[in-house]
Design an enzyme around this catalytic site. Structure first.
Site, PDB file in Angstrom:
ATOM      1  N   ASP A 219       3.449   8.639  -2.054  1.00 46.77           N
ATOM      2  CA  ASP A 219       4.803   8.909  -1.572  1.00 46.77           C
ATOM      3  C   ASP A 219       5.144   7.855  -0.519  1.00 46.77           C
ATOM      4  O   ASP A 219       5.745   8.161   0.508  1.00 46.77           O
ATOM      5  CB  ASP A 219       4.874  10.319  -0.981  1.00 46.77           C
TER       6      ASP A 219
ATOM      7  N   ASP B  77      -0.120   5.608   6.266  1.00 47.93           N
ATOM      8  CA  ASP B  77       1.303   5.355   6.479  1.00 47.93           C
ATOM      9  C   ASP B  77       1.465   4.062   7.261  1.00 47.93           C
ATOM     10  O   ASP B  77       0.609   3.706   8.079  1.00 47.93           O
ATOM     11  CB  ASP B  77       1.954   6.511   7.247  1.00 47.93           C
TER      12      ASP B  77
ATOM     13  N   SER C 135       3.395  17.673   4.266  1.00 42.76           N
ATOM     14  CA  SER C 135       2.601  17.839   3.043  1.00 42.76           C
ATOM     15  C   SER C 135       1.106  17.816   3.336  1.00 42.76           C
ATOM     16  O   SER C 135       0.321  18.401   2.585  1.00 42.76           O
ATOM     17  CB  SER C 135       2.970  16.763   2.020  1.00 42.76           C
TER      18      SER C 135
ATOM     19  N   HIS D  90       7.761   3.322  -2.258  1.00 46.19           N
ATOM     20  CA  HIS D  90       8.534   3.481  -3.489  1.00 46.19           C
ATOM     21  C   HIS D  90       8.952   2.138  -4.094  1.00 46.19           C
ATOM     22  O   HIS D  90       9.771   2.114  -5.028  1.00 46.19           O
ATOM     23  CB  HIS D  90       9.765   4.375  -3.296  1.00 46.19           C
TER      24      HIS D  90
ATOM     25  N   ASP E 122       8.924   9.965  -6.600  1.00 48.87           N
ATOM     26  CA  ASP E 122      10.260   9.409  -6.353  1.00 48.87           C
ATOM     27  C   ASP E 122      10.574   8.195  -7.221  1.00 48.87           C
ATOM     28  O   ASP E 122      11.055   7.162  -6.747  1.00 48.87           O
ATOM     29  CB  ASP E 122      10.427   9.068  -4.869  1.00 48.87           C
TER      30      ASP E 122
ATOM     31  N   ILE F  20      -0.484   8.852   0.391  1.00 45.96           N
ATOM     32  CA  ILE F  20       0.124   7.626   0.907  1.00 45.96           C
ATOM     33  C   ILE F  20       1.575   7.944   1.248  1.00 45.96           C
ATOM     34  O   ILE F  20       2.350   8.353   0.380  1.00 45.96           O
ATOM     35  CB  ILE F  20       0.043   6.506  -0.144  1.00 45.96           C
TER      36      ILE F  20
END
Length: 211
Positions: free
Chosen positions: A115, A72, A55, A118, A144, A48
């Site tokens: 990711d 995304d 990556s 956040h 994060d 995600i």
């Protein structure tokens, strides 16, 4: 086989950056966990927060038979290492309909990496939805976590995280489930995880003893 970090150096991913408080990147620690996955099996991986695709390519190269799914909020167009082993979904991670579409199609995953936004509310609710689709031998990574504490991230969109209280509540519920669900047969406790590992900036959760 090159390490995950070595592969990533040629893939344009910020996961190679050292931690703000320690000298290691995320990938130096990921290597410990991901080495327990069968490198050449037909793994299923969900990431995600795809961004520029670095990556995605890193994971495809590290696991040459894995199928990688990306989610995304923005359209993400980049050169994929192996297009036949990749599918992209555009949408918000707090949209349970798109998460349901993904899980219905792929059923389960060996590795889930969040990711995304956040925002605490996003990654907590995403985890609560997706954790049942994590395989017993798999890993769920939330990245994060320094963004939980907005007083250190005043210029970031994660200001809505406030002082991290919601994250602390999330952790408290997970710890309660971790220590009570098996010992007292409280199967109604959720999430029902086996282990929680904290590192600078991220956490790794598992459903079973995989080491």
């Amino acid at each position: 086989m090159p390490t995950l970090f070595e592969i990533a150096q040629g893939c344009n991913t910020d996961k190679t950056m050292p931690s703000a408080t320690h000298g290691h990147s995320y990938l130096h620690i990921y290597e410990k966990f991901l080495s327990f996955l069968d490198q050449y099996s037909s793994l299923r991986i969900l990431e995600i927060g795809v961004r520029y695709g670095g990556s995605i390519n890193m994971l495809q190269k590290r696991f040459p038979n894995a199928f990688v799914v990306g989610l995304d909020i923005e359209p993400c167009e980049f050169a994929v290492h192996d297009q036949s082993r990749y599918e992209f979904f555009q949408g918000r991670q707090d949209d349970t309909e798109i998460l349901a579409t993904i899980t219905k199609k792929f059923e389960s995953f060996d590795l889930i990496i969040d990711d995304g936004s956040h925002l605490i509310s996003d990654y907590v609710n995403t985890f609560l939805f997706l954790q049942k689709y994590l395989r017993k031998t798999g890993f769920y990574i939330i990245e994060d976590l320094q963004n939980n504490y907005y007083e250190h991230n005043l210029t970031r969109s994660t200001k809505a995280n406030n002082n991290g209280e919601q994250f602390n509540q999330f952790q408290a519920q997970m710890m309660k489930s971790l220590h009570l669900s098996k010992s007292y047969n409280l199967s109604n406790l959720s999430p029902n995880m086996f282990s929680i590992h904290h590192y600078p900036g991220f956490m790794v959760l598992t459903k079973s003893f995989v080491f």
